[in-house]
Design an enzyme around this catalytic site. Structure first.
Site, short mmCIF file in Angstrom:
data_model
loop_
_atom_site.label_atom_id
_atom_site.label_comp_id
_atom_site.label_asym_id
_atom_site.label_seq_id
_atom_site.Cartn_x
_atom_site.Cartn_y
_atom_site.Cartn_z
N LEU A 1 0.95 -0.97 0.05
CA LEU A 1 -0.06 0.09 0.03
C LEU A 1 1.01 1.22 0.21
O LEU A 1 1.61 1.47 1.09
CB LEU A 1 -0.84 -0.01 1.22
CG LEU A 1 -1.90 -1.18 1.19
CD1 LEU A 1 -2.58 -1.15 2.49
CD2 LEU A 1 -2.77 -1.25 -0.02
N PRO A 2 1.00 1.82 -1.10
CA PRO A 2 2.30 2.52 -1.40
C PRO A 2 2.24 4.01 -0.81
O PRO A 2 2.07 4.97 -1.54
CB PRO A 2 2.26 2.94 -2.90
CG PRO A 2 0.91 2.65 -3.48
CD PRO A 2 0.26 1.68 -2.56
N CYS A 3 2.38 3.98 0.51
CA CYS A 3 2.45 5.42 1.19
C CYS A 3 3.69 6.31 0.81
O CYS A 3 3.71 7.52 0.91
CB CYS A 3 2.34 5.29 2.77
SG CYS A 3 3.41 4.21 3.47
N HIS A 4 4.74 5.40 0.30
CA HIS A 4 6.04 6.15 -0.35
C HIS A 4 5.52 7.32 -1.40
O HIS A 4 6.38 8.14 -1.50
CB HIS A 4 7.11 5.34 -0.67
CG HIS A 4 6.61 4.34 -1.89
ND1 HIS A 4 5.91 3.33 -1.64
CD2 HIS A 4 6.66 4.71 -3.18
CE1 HIS A 4 5.48 2.75 -2.88
NE2 HIS A 4 5.96 3.48 -3.88
N ARG A 5 4.50 7.02 -2.07
CA ARG A 5 4.12 8.00 -3.02
C ARG A 5 3.37 9.51 -2.41
O ARG A 5 3.06 10.26 -3.27
CB ARG A 5 3.26 7.35 -4.09
CG ARG A 5 3.58 6.24 -4.64
CD ARG A 5 2.86 5.32 -5.48
NE ARG A 5 3.29 4.21 -5.93
CZ ARG A 5 2.77 3.17 -6.47
NH1 ARG A 5 1.17 3.05 -6.56
NH2 ARG A 5 3.34 2.05 -6.83
#
Length: 197
Positions: A166-170
């Site tokens: 779940l790409p919270c780095h984005r």
């Protein structure tokens, strides 16, 4: 292999490995495990993957202290935890495909029991940020249905139980700066660079 034969020579590494594999297989077959886990190597360091019967429940960075993560899983999910590779083969494969540029979206069953309320609404919106793209904390607050909750988005990202998947780095600050990241700023830069390549 019979269990009694495996116990006859408990000091032999091969027999202990066979015993562990047998116990893990039986526990999975009889649905006696709350959590199975394994570790995988990645460009952002070693990752701990944990799954329940429902789906992937946790991805953790080494800097989080894997023993502490497993202890929290025992408290919040259940105490029957075992290192068991097979249930996490699909997750490990999809992560490897992601890190080698062959995968842009994960197709894994997920168990989101570790996040609730607004934080859960935020993490459920994270996959709507396209691979190679970013969104601001303010934009994610809007997507999650509460445009004033910008700080709460930061908190949701900081406690995301499934980073990378779940790409919270984005998610970036409004001014385009990185903001915080559970895996550390270098991991966030690495993931964004991987997706920009």
């Amino acid at each position: 292999m019979r269990l009694t034969r495996a116990l006859d020579r408990p000091d032999d590494d091969a027999h202990l490995a066979d015993l562990h594999a047998h116990l893990a297989q039986r526990a999975e077959q009889d649905q006696l495990l709350d959590v199975s886990y394994r570790t995988v190597a990645s460009p952002v360091g070693e990752l701990l993957l944990a799954t329940t019967q429902v789906g992937l429940v946790r991805v953790a960075f080494a800097r989080e202290d894997f023993d502490q993560v497993l202890s929290l899983l025992a408290d919040r999910v259940g105490p029957r935890i075992l290192a068991h590779v097979a249930p996490l083969d699909a997750a490990a494969r999809e992560l490897e495909e992601y890190f080698t540029g062959q995968r842009r979206r994960f197709d894994l069953p997920l168990d989101l029991r570790l996040t609730h309320g607004f934080r859960r609404r935020v993490v459920e919106q994270l996959p709507t940020i396209d691979y190679g793209s970013t969104a601001s904390y303010a934009e994610m607050a809007r997507r999650a249905g509460s445009e004033r909750a910008v700080r709460a988005v930061g908190s949701a990202c900081a406690t995301n139980p499934l980073p990378v998947v779940l790409p919270c780095h984005r998610v970036l600050r409004t001014d385009g700066s990185l903001g915080g990241y559970l895996g550390g700023p270098e991991a966030k830069r690495t993931l964004l660079a991987l997706e920009a390549a």
